[in-house]
Motif scaffolding. Sequence first.
Motif, PDB file in Angstrom:
ATOM      1  N   THR A 160       0.814  -1.220   0.000  1.00  9.71           N
ATOM      2  CA  THR A 160       0.000   0.000   0.000  1.00  9.71           C
ATOM      3  C   THR A 160       0.848   1.272   0.000  1.00  9.71           C
ATOM      4  O   THR A 160       0.341   2.355   0.285  1.00  9.71           O
ATOM      5  CB  THR A 160      -0.942   0.004   1.219  1.00  9.71           C
TER       6      THR A 160
ATOM      7  N   PRO B  71      -3.404   6.984  -1.275  1.00 11.56           N
ATOM      8  CA  PRO B  71      -3.755   8.399  -1.107  1.00 11.56           C
ATOM      9  C   PRO B  71      -4.361   8.738   0.246  1.00 11.56           C
ATOM     10  O   PRO B  71      -4.270   9.873   0.689  1.00 11.56           O
ATOM     11  CB  PRO B  71      -4.762   8.648  -2.231  1.00 11.56           C
ATOM     12  N   ASP B  72      -5.001   7.778   0.916  1.00 11.72           N
ATOM     13  CA  ASP B  72      -5.506   8.103   2.256  1.00 11.72           C
ATOM     14  C   ASP B  72      -5.469   6.879   3.151  1.00 11.72           C
ATOM     15  O   ASP B  72      -5.523   5.737   2.679  1.00 11.72           O
ATOM     16  CB  ASP B  72      -6.898   8.742   2.206  1.00 11.72           C
ATOM     17  N   PRO B  73      -5.330   7.112   4.472  1.00 10.94           N
ATOM     18  CA  PRO B  73      -5.131   5.997   5.401  1.00 10.94           C
ATOM     19  C   PRO B  73      -6.273   4.987   5.394  1.00 10.94           C
ATOM     20  O   PRO B  73      -6.039   3.781   5.489  1.00 10.94           O
ATOM     21  CB  PRO B  73      -5.038   6.676   6.774  1.00 10.94           C
ATOM     22  N   GLU B  74      -7.496   5.460   5.248  1.00 11.11           N
ATOM     23  CA  GLU B  74      -8.624   4.534   5.347  1.00 11.11           C
ATOM     24  C   GLU B  74      -8.564   3.492   4.224  1.00 11.11           C
ATOM     25  O   GLU B  74      -8.707   2.297   4.456  1.00 11.11           O
ATOM     26  CB  GLU B  74      -9.940   5.307   5.281  1.00 11.11           C
ATOM     27  N   LYS B  75      -8.315   3.965   3.000  1.00 13.92           N
ATOM     28  CA  LYS B  75      -8.209   3.044   1.858  1.00 13.92           C
ATOM     29  C   LYS B  75      -6.995   2.132   2.009  1.00 13.92           C
ATOM     30  O   LYS B  75      -7.030   0.952   1.671  1.00 13.92           O
ATOM     31  CB  LYS B  75      -8.097   3.831   0.549  1.00 13.92           C
ATOM     32  N   LYS B  76      -5.911   2.725   2.510  1.00 13.11           N
ATOM     33  CA  LYS B  76      -4.676   1.961   2.713  1.00 13.11           C
ATOM     34  C   LYS B  76      -4.930   0.776   3.650  1.00 13.11           C
ATOM     35  O   LYS B  76      -4.599  -0.365   3.342  1.00 13.11           O
ATOM     36  CB  LYS B  76      -3.636   2.914   3.314  1.00 13.11           C
ATOM     37  N   TYR B  77      -5.557   1.056   4.792  1.00  9.18           N
ATOM     38  CA  TYR B  77      -5.754   0.004   5.784  1.00  9.18           C
ATOM     39  C   TYR B  77      -6.774  -1.015   5.304  1.00  9.18           C
ATOM     40  O   TYR B  77      -6.665  -2.209   5.577  1.00  9.18           O
ATOM     41  CB  TYR B  77      -6.178   0.594   7.141  1.00  9.18           C
TER      42      TYR B  77
ATOM     43  N   TRP C  89      -6.270   3.495  -6.947  1.00 11.46           N
ATOM     44  CA  TRP C  89      -6.830   3.731  -5.613  1.00 11.46           C
ATOM     45  C   TRP C  89      -8.178   4.441  -5.699  1.00 11.46           C
ATOM     46  O   TRP C  89      -8.981   4.387  -4.772  1.00 11.46           O
ATOM     47  CB  TRP C  89      -5.853   4.549  -4.758  1.00 11.46           C
ATOM     48  N   GLU C  90      -8.441   5.098  -6.838  1.00 12.97           N
ATOM     49  CA  GLU C  90      -9.721   5.809  -7.001  1.00 12.97           C
ATOM     50  C   GLU C  90     -10.904   4.846  -7.068  1.00 12.97           C
ATOM     51  O   GLU C  90     -12.046   5.245  -6.851  1.00 12.97           O
ATOM     52  CB  GLU C  90      -9.695   6.657  -8.282  1.00 12.97           C
TER      53      GLU C  90
END
Lengths: 262, 262
Positions: free
Chosen positions: A204, A208-214, B259-260
């Motif tokens: 990961t 672009p953002d932590p929520e999507k990453k996790y 990621w989008e």
Amino acid sequence: MICIADNIQITRKVIENALNSYSREPIMEQVRICEQHGADMIDINTGPLTRNPEDKMRFFVETVQEATSLPLMLDTSNPIALKAGLEICRNTVYINGFSLEPHKLETILPLAVTYRAKIVGYLLNPDSSVPLNALERMDRALSLFEECSRRGLDLEQLIIDPVLVPLLWADGSLQAMDVLEVIRSLPDLLGFPVKTIVGLSNLTTGAPDPEKKYLMERTYAAMLGMAGIDMVLMNITRRQTVDTLKAASILMKRRVFSWEEL
Amino acid sequence: MICIADNIQITRKVIENALNSYSREPIMEQVRICEQHGADMIDINTGPLTRNPEDKMRFFVETVQEATSLPLMLDTSNPIALKAGLEICRNTVYINGFSLEPHKLETILPLAVTYRAKIVGYLLNPDSSVPLNALERMDRALSLFEECSRRGLDLEQLIIDPVLVPLLWADGSLQAMDVLEVIRSLPDLLGFPVKTIVGLSNLTTGAPDPEKKYLMERTYAAMLGMAGIDMVLMNITRRQTVDTLKAASILMKRRVFSWEEL
């Protein structure tokens, strides 16, 4: 399922500063945090340690051993530093890692033989590039096995890392699926219950953002569990990812389940 | 990956009361909640509807259709109610479900043929007991396919549910792993890209606390994605489970990742 903390790494400012100033407490504090978060093992990623490799590695390993009795993984491409670390390890020690790159076969692999340490072998090409697909990874695994046999490593010491790349790479998600396939197939291919490891944080990188990453990290963690992974190197402070790996591991044991195990 | 809400079911007091008093608004409100949570389809679980089956099913379907234009799944073992529902469906409609139980083959399956509706077939034994393992499920799948062919169903209308049982059952976790194996193997076994569905809520029935329940549910959801599941019937208000299914689905597409998309 063994969860290995990748948090003790030189790329983190707190660790770099502590190492450069030979300050024990900041490193010990970080190690204690890893242990509190359920780490089963600590990866000590020192980088290449171009200056004073032996002194720095000795200081680093001694400091970590003051804070924990967990098994350690020594993670450096510098064989001089690695040897210095292996010499003073009291805790169980793993070497992370080597590959088909000729200088690593020549300098890192023999240390595993000498010190009878388990060692992580990456499925990379001899020029250190990443294989293109599952088939190429399988071929690298066969070559690694041959090299290890030839050079006197007990094959039970070898742990295979199929090399997870960032999803952001053009073929990142295809590679992520190939890695699962390799983990599942390797024991059959090699005719041996070979252990496998993955560096999960890489997946990961650049999210672009932590929520999507996790979300993506823990989803893939469950898939790793289903594929039969043995060890995961990861940011051990990600509670949900650790929990997911443990839940997957419980399911995969294929025996009577109890909610108390979770 | 199609996420089907199992929230509109008669076992919930709010739905039962609304159906018994022919009150539209509480049902419509629940349907809107499902749609807001990202449902791709609504399962209307009426139970057997022993009294006034036709009236009640018509009222139920009409009410749901007033609230949404999403595809509907009619979920009752009562063929009289089912027929009444199929007759007035304007939305795309699926039948859920039938199995090798003789009376279901005689009364439910013909309705799918007549109304050209897709239909969910459960991998249960003819006496409605659950098969013991993956092999038995595969055998039931072959029998289902034969029965469907013989009775004039277009095989593309058939969706297979391998039947997930609670982890609390003595062999619950073994069965959960068998279900994944069946989902992965069925298209090869049947020589046909057969669609599969699972009722996910069943897995964690009787879990002692919500945190463990949701952890196990979303971990298994990622595994279902990896096995190649097409449709999941679930409590659609579980945001993390829905997100996990979507993330798994994106990875499984085996194409360039962004990621989008998440």
